[in-house]
Motif scaffolding. Structure first.
Motif, PDB file in Angstrom:
ATOM      1  N   THR A  26     -97.892 -37.672   5.655  1.00 40.22           N
ATOM      2  CA  THR A  26     -96.973 -38.423   6.809  1.00 40.22           C
ATOM      3  C   THR A  26     -97.580 -38.504   8.100  1.00 40.22           C
ATOM      4  O   THR A  26     -98.803 -37.512   8.137  1.00 40.22           O
ATOM      5  N   SER A  73     -86.401 -41.458   3.191  1.00 41.88           N
ATOM      6  CA  SER A  73     -85.908 -40.549   2.450  1.00 41.88           C
ATOM      7  C   SER A  73     -84.388 -40.540   2.913  1.00 41.88           C
ATOM      8  O   SER A  73     -83.550 -40.221   1.775  1.00 41.88           O
ATOM      9  N   ALA A 115     -93.053 -45.068   0.419  1.00 44.83           N
ATOM     10  CA  ALA A 115     -91.969 -43.915   0.529  1.00 44.83           C
ATOM     11  C   ALA A 115     -90.974 -44.389  -0.392  1.00 44.83           C
ATOM     12  O   ALA A 115     -90.049 -43.752  -0.748  1.00 44.83           O
ATOM     13  N   GLU A 136     -91.450 -41.327   6.536  1.00 47.64           N
ATOM     14  CA  GLU A 136     -90.883 -40.776   5.368  1.00 47.64           C
ATOM     15  C   GLU A 136     -89.410 -40.371   5.652  1.00 47.64           C
ATOM     16  O   GLU A 136     -88.611 -40.362   4.849  1.00 47.64           O
TER      17      GLU A 136
END
Lengths: 705, 705
Positions: free
Chosen positions: A281, B445, B319, B441
């Motif tokens: 990331t 997520s 992702a 991310e």
């Protein structure tokens, strides 16, 4: 070569800079670039170029670049795409050393023709091209900001190379938030000429740059990039973010070696081989870059956690295992070092728990201990906000203990969890480049990344190992295949290549009569299998032309007679060429060993668990070739099945040296025989140590003509 | 049961609250708790208790809790550890419903005796104990802050249960920074009586609580926790952080089932089974909790990425794959929906690239499209700072598009990357509970976690499947083993247990003469193996007492005669009991199937890749037992080797139903025969669909007596 290096140096340290498309209109990029150069403090000569002439921001504007009186190190091109080829031609005529083509609308939109033409014009005059499709670049040494977007870039020790323009500009913003100083940032865009390898060659030797951070989407010339990355990582950490893990998918290759790799598997393995650290990331990449830019090399593997809370201490212990940070565990020494700083209901074990009652002074004491102790090499300090802590002393305590560690040449990271005042302290301390985080994992991951990098550096050796193979013989085999109009090798041809490379295959021989059969069987050893060889007998078993598990001379004699008798009965017209004797391969561990020529990275070797597990477990590892035995060994030890090679459940260690040999042999074949694109041995059966391997099934593909 | 629930309700919603150890000294915890109750706005009766009497913060102080006039729902105990047992006794006498023991110095420091005594005193009066070793608790419904540390806790929808006090206090601080409102926070401490299961039973039905976040270090009574977690996850997301992954290590169990599990493997599998989401870091846990507290259920799997930069779009695509967010890819619909919002050099493909030239208005247009389109269910909006963007409009644009998605009942997340102004917008928007992150991310997520949770909810079925096994027969076998003074079963005993459970084992029979041998061989089928059975002949092979690969009646007759002849020659004194006939097991896929009684969670079933791969690949999966066939099937499909069961390289699908049966059978044995602690079948050979399995090697252990 030297000239090229000198040219790239002048890209970062130009004494003169022209802007083709300079403008008086503040809304135009051709204006912004001039303004940014001036406001950034660039001291070299600035030559705006525009057919309109006049003055741009106090600088005399030339109608044509060829009219500029002096030499030009860099010309930035910001005019519409349609005029760029002509502008590049004029730059070449003028003898400009580098052009930065900010303009977009070339290969990224399918316009490859103009891009290729610019490259060829530049090549003929020795001029280099950065871009096109970039936002420009910044170089701290020359105080040169030739971007059209960013102002007030902080000078510092991190160099950023970015293939994405939008992300690059956003990253510059982020460097300001994080107070992360830059030695350079370069937008690489379409990489039509200058690529990461060219830029790294300059950055390696540039003192200001301590860490390099790269954002990549694709690799164009990996064969060139690999040695430069290896060379760079010897002295400077390189962190890479590569996107497109999920996108590019598996290569359309006929062999498993190819399809298993996908591009990302290969990319990942090769980065590890080159000592490059891959971040998942942006946050990780920035934290690691900042930390590594200032991190002293830990003297050893003895890490210590100091905490005021048990829970967060356990979380840090977990993270240490995840990121490869070893924790020191000599209880006597820990007690000796931390006893005075730890209350009786705390713990001097590692994590050292100075308890929720700890005040800033207690932290000072506890954190000064590892800074001065000869038994500890790295500290992870954790703080959970408590009701009793003197929070105004938090930041000063961290500053002070950080300074003590710095003075002792030891790395330290901090994780502090809590409310507004803790958050404020963190933001402030981050700006002072003290590694403070509001969660455990980012703190420990920085330390782990430092360990990983410095461990890599200790292992570097420059040698490559090549195998001694019979290249002429292999080339003759390939000649035959090509003459036959094929791009794949038949079984016996593949086996012959193995023999030429010294990779053992199961023994096999043809006997025309009993005497030959006995002689060859005795030479080959038992047990063995016999099969009729005749174009006229397809179903050997039905014809009684097959005998298994022959264990001695007598059985061979009997089997030969029986096979001949049966087959003549079965088809009296059959032309019988003889009987094939083949070794019965005893079972062992089935691996896969292979080599492919990757579009981006060139020769790649691969090994992993073979047989039916190859696609399912995907337990394979890749490396760029050439490599040395140590690297090949690390490759073998990286696969999850490695314990099977070391021997489990009382089994003996397998012939790992033989596997390493096989990897180097297939790599050498691919490297030296450039018509071969794929070699895959699956399975290659591995026996006990020094008992060797046997290549059971070999697939070799050639370039399509 | 109802009474207990009512008692726990009064812990969260007390009408009266006593503080044993109340103090006039502002530096004392006994003062702070009273102050926090008052300042938190608690409306119930407050009864400070202290032998000194007097007035504490305006409240009349009682010398003894037994003197308090009314009923007491909760008493907080803050006096030294040595006096706590007596205080608990007085509370029990008074009929107090719950005590919160803030005091530490009990089992966590080895003082288990006092803790056990308090539990037994409480149990006898029906009183419940929270703690000891806690910081207290907060309940929004009662405006009750009985902590000694936190003030100004925000009311909201997230309930936190924390085993770590220090981390809990720090987390309260963090909730303020993140503007995450709490419905409750409970410090569970040593969990001597009240544990997570008790607290969850209340929180399930409490409307204010939308999400539950737990920090755990260990599980005390997993058998009780599992059904409550399952029940909770049906309506509310549960997020757990469990530390100690690396610490507790593998259990000291004799079987692989035990040692492979480690506690963390089991914990992880069971959380998944219960629909609980496990977070790796505090940051993750907080982001997910905040997001899920407000997230509408996505209508379907059609996610869309809108970006102004290609690079960040690719990162988001990566992702999405990692976190299980599906991207919609009907190009025609995408073009139709996004065409007006996308410039010609952008892309309406997914990621939708509205290009670096996009202004806030363009984002408004592009992000309103998926909010209103019937073809899209979830949006991920990405922004890279650009030089031209009207940054003062960034936050309003996000607020507006968030509102539009909210109105349409669709989830959206934002990732915005850039400098100070972007960072400020993010911090502000986060405080408004809009899911905005400064990296890709964490944004994706959150969306992935929501999908995972809602997908789990759709799959819930309440049934359990048990196998029909002969429990009496197994108990008789165990009786024999116990009578023999062993805690492990011999090979034939293990095989008999398999038979009693209906798990196939290789055929085997003893024949005393040729006729018997032939009869049994014909029944068993060929090929088979024959072995001499005699205590006096150890080395069967040396004695000529072994015959392999017998394929028909004649070979059986010949082999029986040969074995008898050889063995009588080899040792004329030997007492020969007969000849064993055993089925030759044909090769198939080797799995491991097992069940263990876990110290924390009770019966656990396991399956995975078996044979020599079991320790190396650790490709195993666990579930709490009982379970239903669907869960057992999900267990099988979770192992990496699943494709081997589905058939690779042209092989046929294996008997997956048989594997599911075997899992349920071993689970049923363990569940119904409580003297058994470990069952491991390794390998269990799996054949083609409907062709069954064979348990080759069975290990069964009993409780040590």
């Amino acid at each position: 070569m030297n000239d090229t290096n000198e040219t790239i140096r002048s890209l970062f340290e130009p004494e003169s800079f022209a802007i083709i498309g300079a403008s008086q209109d503040p809304r135009k990029i051709g204006h912004t670039v001039v303004r940014n150069l001036l406001s950034g403090g660039y001291k070299g000569k600035i030559y705006p170029v525009s057919p309109k002439g006049g003055i741009v921001l106090g600088q005399k504007c030339y109608a044509d670049i060829r009219e500029v009186p002096g030499e030009i190190d860099v010309a930035s091109i910001v005019i519409p795409a349609g005029s760029c080829v002509e502008a590049v031609r004029q730059c070449a005529e003028k003898g400009v050393k580098n052009v930065q083509i900010i303009t977009s609308g070339f290969s990224e939109t399918g316009n490859r023709r103009d891009e290729d033409e610019m490259v060829s014009i530049a090549a003929s005059s020795g001029m280099r091209i950065l871009g096109p499709n970039i936002f420009g670049m910044f170089s701290a040494r020359a105080s040169m900001n030739s971007t059209f977007s960013a102002t007030g870039i902080l000078h510092g020790n991190v160099a950023i190379l970015t293939q994405s323009g939008a992300l690059g500009i956003a990253m510059i913003g982020k460097t300001a938030v994080e107070n992360m100083g830059l030695s350079a940032i370069v937008s690489t865009g379409n990489k039509c000429d200058i690529d990461e390898a060219d830029l790294l060659r300059y950055l390696i030797s540039q003192d200001e740059t301590k860490v390099i951070l790269m954002y990549m989407e694709g690799v164009k010339n990996g064969g060139d990039l690999i040695p430069v990355l290896r060379e760079t990582a010897k002295t400077k950490p390189v962190i890479v973010i590569k996107s497109g893990r999920s996108k590019r998918g598996a290569m359309a290759a006929a062999s498993h070696t190819g399809s298993l790799a996908g591009s990302d598997g290969i990319f990942d393995s090769i980065m590890r081989q080159c000592g490059v650290i891959r971040a998942g990331t942006l946050e990780e990449a920035f934290s690691w870059a900042k930390f590594l830019a200032l991190c002293p090399k830990p003297g050893g593997d003895r890490g210590v956690i100091v905490t005021n809370g048990g829970g967060i201490g356990v979380m840090a212990t977990d993270a240490c295992e995840k990121y490869g940070v070893e924790l020191y565990d000599n209880q006597d020494v820990l007690k000796y070092v931390f006893d005075s700083a730890t209350p009786s209901f705390g713990s001097t074990k590692n994590p050292v728990d100075i308890t929720g009652g700890a005040m800033a002074g207690d932290y000072e004491l506890a954190l000064s201990a590892p800074a001065t102790s000869e038994y500890m090499d790295a500290t992870m300090a954790l703080y959970c906000e408590t009701a009793t802590f003197d929070s105004e002393n938090l930041a000063p305590m961290i500053r002070d203990t950080f300074k003590k560690h710095r003075a002792a040449g030891k790395p330290i990271v901090y994780a502090i969890v809590g409310g507004e005042s803790v958050e404020k302290a963190m933001v402030q301390l981050k700006k002072e480049n003290i590694p403070v985080f509001n969660d455990v994992e980012p703190a420990v991951s920085c330390m782990g990344t430092a360990y990983r990098y410095f461990r890599y550096r200790e292992q570097i050796t420059g040698d490559f190992d090549m195998a001694d193979i019979d290249v002429d013989r292999i080339n003759r085999i390939i000649d035959g295949v090509v003459a036959d109009g094929r791009n794949f090798l038949l079984t016996n041809e593949g086996q012959e290549v193995m023999m030429a490379a010294g990779i053992t295959i199961p023994g096999s021989a043809i006997a025309k009569n009993i005497d030959e059969a006995v002689e060859k069987a005795e030479k080959m050893g038992y047990p063995l299998v016999m099969k009729i060889v005749s174009r006229d007998i397809i179903h050997k078993s039905d014809a009684g032309g097959l005998a298994l598990n022959l264990e001695n001379r007598d059985e061979v004699v009997a089997a030969f007679e029986a096979i001949m008798f049966n087959c003549r009965n079965y088809n009296p017209e059959a032309v019988i060429e003889g009987v094939e004797l083949a070794e019965m391969v005893s079972p062992g561990l089935e691996l896969v060993v292979g080599a492919i020529r990757d579009g981006a990275f060139g020769p790649i070797v691969m090994c992993g668990l073979g047989g039916i597990y190859v696609e399912v477990m995907k337990d394979v590892c890749f490396r760029s070739f050439p490599l040395n035995r140590r690297e090949a060994a690390s490759m073998v030890s990286e696969i999850r099945s490695y314990p099977l090679l070391m021997g489990v459940r009382g089994e003996k260690r397998k012939d790992i040296e033989g596997v390493i040999d096989a990897i180097i042999k297939v790599g050498t074949i691919l490297k030296k025989c450039d018509r071969i694109t794929d070699i895959e041995i699956n399975p290659i059966v591995v026996y006990e140590q020094s008992k060797g391997l046997k290549a059971l099934d070999v697939r070799i593909l050639l370039k399509k003509s």
